[in-house]
Design a protein around this motif. Structure first.
Motif, short mmCIF file in Angstrom:
data_model
loop_
_atom_site.label_atom_id
_atom_site.label_comp_id
_atom_site.label_asym_id
_atom_site.label_seq_id
_atom_site.Cartn_x
_atom_site.Cartn_y
_atom_site.Cartn_z
N GLU A 106 -4.32 4.01 4.06
CA GLU A 106 -4.80 3.47 2.78
C GLU A 106 -5.79 2.34 3.00
N ALA A 107 -5.48 1.43 3.92
CA ALA A 107 -6.38 0.31 4.20
C ALA A 107 -7.73 0.81 4.73
N ARG A 108 -7.69 1.76 5.66
CA ARG A 108 -8.94 2.31 6.20
C ARG A 108 -9.71 3.06 5.13
N ALA A 109 -9.01 3.78 4.25
CA ALA A 109 -9.67 4.51 3.17
C ALA A 109 -10.42 3.55 2.25
N SER A 118 -3.40 7.55 -4.93
CA SER A 118 -2.19 6.75 -5.13
C SER A 118 -1.95 5.94 -3.87
N GLY A 119 -1.66 4.67 -4.04
CA GLY A 119 -1.40 3.80 -2.91
C GLY A 119 -0.06 4.10 -2.25
N SER A 120 0.17 3.49 -1.12
CA SER A 120 1.39 3.72 -0.34
C SER A 120 2.62 3.27 -1.11
N VAL A 121 3.61 4.16 -1.14
CA VAL A 121 4.84 3.88 -1.87
C VAL A 121 5.99 4.67 -1.24
N ASP A 122 7.18 4.09 -1.31
CA ASP A 122 8.39 4.79 -0.84
C ASP A 122 8.80 5.78 -1.92
N HIS A 131 -1.90 9.04 -1.29
CA HIS A 131 -2.78 10.18 -1.51
C HIS A 131 -4.23 9.69 -1.43
N ILE A 132 -4.98 10.26 -0.49
CA ILE A 132 -6.36 9.87 -0.24
C ILE A 132 -7.26 11.08 -0.45
N VAL A 133 -8.35 10.91 -1.18
CA VAL A 133 -9.28 12.01 -1.42
C VAL A 133 -10.45 11.88 -0.44
N GLY A 134 -10.69 12.96 0.30
CA GLY A 134 -11.79 12.99 1.27
C GLY A 134 -13.11 13.28 0.59
#
Length: 147
Positions: A106-109, A118-122, A131-134
């Motif tokens: 997420e940080a690199r994205a 969506s950011g990092s979550v448990d 969830h990261i979109v390329g």
């Protein structure tokens, strides 16, 4: 017949590479440009580029090998009819990458300027994920098991 832009020889003959992919599930993403997606995979997801040229790339990520093929290489392929002329690809597909730290991705994205859906979550299903979109609309979901 595939149309190739590569002028030299690849790092290994295609039949040899194909035989090396004898087990598991394979992912092959069709992309307008190999360099852009390979760069995203390296810089954001932490993939290792095994080989890349204008037509094709082989990458390793989380113990798996996956491929990128440029659209032009599929001009006469059975898949040619399903390659969109423009717009977002991969609709409805999540490319899940287990054992990859979602917070780091997420940080690199965000540094890369990629869309963070969506950011990092448990999650209740036992994973921490984001969830990261390329660059071509494919959604990558790195995740690690919760302890």
């Amino acid at each position: 017949m595939m149309v190739k832009k590569r002028t030299g020889e690849p790092w290994m003959p295609a039949p040899q590479f194909g035989r090396s992919l004898s087990r598991g599930v394979g992912i092959n993403l069709l992309v307008p440009g190999v360099a852009e997606m390979a760069g995203f995979c390296r810089e954001v997801l932490g993939a290792t580029i095994v080989y890349a040229d204008e037509d094709f790339a082989a990458l390793e990520l989380a113990g798996s090998t996956f491929m990128l093929h440029a659209d032009h290489t599929y001009r006469d392929h059975e898949m040619a009819g399903v390659i969109p002329a423009g717009g977002v690809r991969g609709s409805g597909v999540e490319i899940r990458v287990y054992g990859v730290d979602p917070d780091a991705v997420e940080a690199r994205a965000r540094q890369f300027g990629a869309m963070v859906l969506s950011g990092s979550v448990d999650k209740q299903h036992g994973l921490r994920e984001c969830h990261i979109v390329g660059p071509n609309g494919y959604v990558f979901v790195p995740g690690i098991a919760l302890r």
